[in-house]
Design a protein around this motif. Structure first.
Motif, PDB file in Angstrom:
ATOM      1  N   TRP A  94       1.054  -1.184  -0.091  1.00 34.01           N
ATOM      2  CA  TRP A  94       0.009   0.005  -0.091  1.00 34.01           C
ATOM      3  C   TRP A  94       0.767   1.222  -0.015  1.00 34.01           C
ATOM      4  N   LEU A  96       3.320   1.616   1.641  1.00 35.64           N
ATOM      5  CA  LEU A  96       4.155   2.100   2.876  1.00 35.64           C
ATOM      6  C   LEU A  96       5.312   0.776   2.895  1.00 35.64           C
ATOM      7  N   VAL A 154      -2.477  -1.269   9.273  1.00 33.01           N
ATOM      8  CA  VAL A 154      -1.620  -0.240   9.351  1.00 33.01           C
ATOM      9  C   VAL A 154      -1.865   0.746   7.944  1.00 33.01           C
ATOM     10  N   ALA A 155      -2.275  -0.043   6.829  1.00 33.97           N
ATOM     11  CA  ALA A 155      -2.805   0.635   5.789  1.00 33.97           C
ATOM     12  C   ALA A 155      -4.225   1.355   6.062  1.00 33.97           C
ATOM     13  N   HIS A 158      -3.694   4.234   8.086  1.00 34.84           N
ATOM     14  CA  HIS A 158      -3.299   5.305   7.147  1.00 34.84           C
ATOM     15  C   HIS A 158      -4.462   6.073   6.536  1.00 34.84           C
ATOM     16  N   GLU A 159      -5.669   5.008   5.941  1.00 35.60           N
ATOM     17  CA  GLU A 159      -6.424   5.868   5.117  1.00 35.60           C
ATOM     18  C   GLU A 159      -7.636   6.243   5.864  1.00 35.60           C
ATOM     19  N   PRO A 161      -8.307   7.996   9.340  1.00 38.38           N
ATOM     20  CA  PRO A 161      -7.841   8.638  10.597  1.00 38.38           C
ATOM     21  C   PRO A 161      -8.871   8.591  11.756  1.00 38.38           C
ATOM     22  N   HIS A 185       5.045   3.975  11.185  1.00 39.28           N
ATOM     23  CA  HIS A 185       4.055   5.053  10.337  1.00 39.28           C
ATOM     24  C   HIS A 185       3.292   5.719  10.928  1.00 39.28           C
ATOM     25  N   VAL A 187       0.983   5.442  13.567  1.00 39.87           N
ATOM     26  CA  VAL A 187      -0.499   4.879  13.792  1.00 39.87           C
ATOM     27  C   VAL A 187      -0.696   4.039  14.953  1.00 39.87           C
TER      28      VAL A 187
END
Length: 317
Positions: A94, A96, A154-155, A158-159, A161, A185, A187
């Motif tokens: 993704w 990352l 994590v992805a 990230h998308e 919040p 990352h 998060v």
């Protein structure tokens, strides 16, 4: 020593980048390593701490004996079957970069479809600001089952919040890797990592509470789905090096799906979404599980880029 690896004594004589790469590629080709040129390049980048642009703009740069020996030691390990990602401790997912170790499954590009489908099916709920009112959207609760490296959790963090994510795995070493990736990352404050078999801990909590605060808007999983008797057909990189617990759920490869679908039915809010990655040729079986259990609607299959059914998703009534 793998075929084609220069003897250590020869490495005392400096090699240039072009020669080192050429010899490494020849060694990996002779060992039938898939994508041998890419592997040779990635390992040289890793050994030198340089990027691909530097390699190809400095083909005549000389390698001293220490980095050359480090490089060809990596090449030998790759020729013997160790995945490049474990040798470099990194894999992109993704867009990352994730740390990967032999404690976790290496994230695959096709697993990105889980994120794509999840975001698509969340629709407006996945947007931080309500476009009609301008107010913040309601917070989301998401579960990632069998998180491994944490790539899905994590992805999604990230998308999304405005999401709080609960990532479970039965493996303590895998959870340690996932926690480092979440911190990398930025998060980690929104992901709770829990050692558990699927969602057993949350299922227990649901039985001792009467409110809906424990329920989820979205559950995602890339579960183990390889049949035990299929192990011999796997590439040696997978069969001999990736964690068995992340590959084999049992004799048929289908053992996890029924449990997970049943648990999700108890843990999703009305309108909540379940998104699962599928093993090869498992689509009809898993779709039948949704049909056999009440409370599911809008069951959809999504193909990967090869046209193979890769993702199944469903909405809870």
């Amino acid at each position: 020593m793998a075929q084609g690896i220069p003897p250590v004594g020869l490495l005392r004589n400096p090699l240039d980048i072009r020669t080192a790469l050429k010899e490494a590629i020849a060694c990996l080709r002779a060992a039938n390593v898939p994508s041998h040129t890419l592997a040779a390049e990635l390992l040289l980048m890793h050994a030198l701490g340089r990027d691909r642009t530097w390699l190809f703009t400095h083909p005549e740069a000389m390698l001293d004996s220490a980095p050359a020996e480090k490089y060809f030691a990596l090449i030998e390990r790759r020729a013997l079957g160790e995945p490049t990602q474990y040798l470099t401790s990194k894999q992109e997912f993704w867009a990352l970069e994730f740390e990967v170790t032999p404690d976790v499954l290496i994230p695959r590009p096709e697993t990105e479809h889980v994120v794509e489908v999840a975001l698509e099916r969340l629709g407006a709920r996945g947007i931080k600001i309500n476009l009609e009112t301008g107010e913040p959207s309601a917070p989301l609760r998401i579960a990632d089952v069998g998180t491994g490296s944490g790539c899905l959790a994590v992805a999604l963090a990230h998308e999304l919040p405005h999401a709080e994510i609960f990532a479970t795995d039965i493996s303590v070493p895998a959870l340690a890797v996932a926690k480092r990736n979440a911190a990398r990352h930025g998060v980690a404050d929104r992901i709770h990592f829990e050692q558990a078999d699927l969602l057993d801990n949350h299922l227990h909590n649901s039985r001792i509470t009467t409110h809906n605060s424990h329920l989820f808007d979205l559950i995602v999983s890339n579960p183990p789905y390889v049949a035990r008797n299929e192990a011999g057909r796997l590439p040696r990189e997978v069969r001999d090096h990736e964690p068995n617990v992340a590959l084999f759920p049992g004799p048929t490869g289908l053992e996890i799906y029924a449990r997970l679908i049943e648990q999700a039915a108890s843990l999703l809010l009305s309108g909540g979404i379940l998104v699962l990655e599928l093993g090869y040729d498992s689509a009809n079986h898993v779709r039948g599980l949704f049909s056999a259990q009440p409370g599911w609607t809008n069951v959809l299959l999504t193909n990967d880029l090869a046209g193979i059914p890769r993702i199944i998703s469903a909405q809870h009534l």
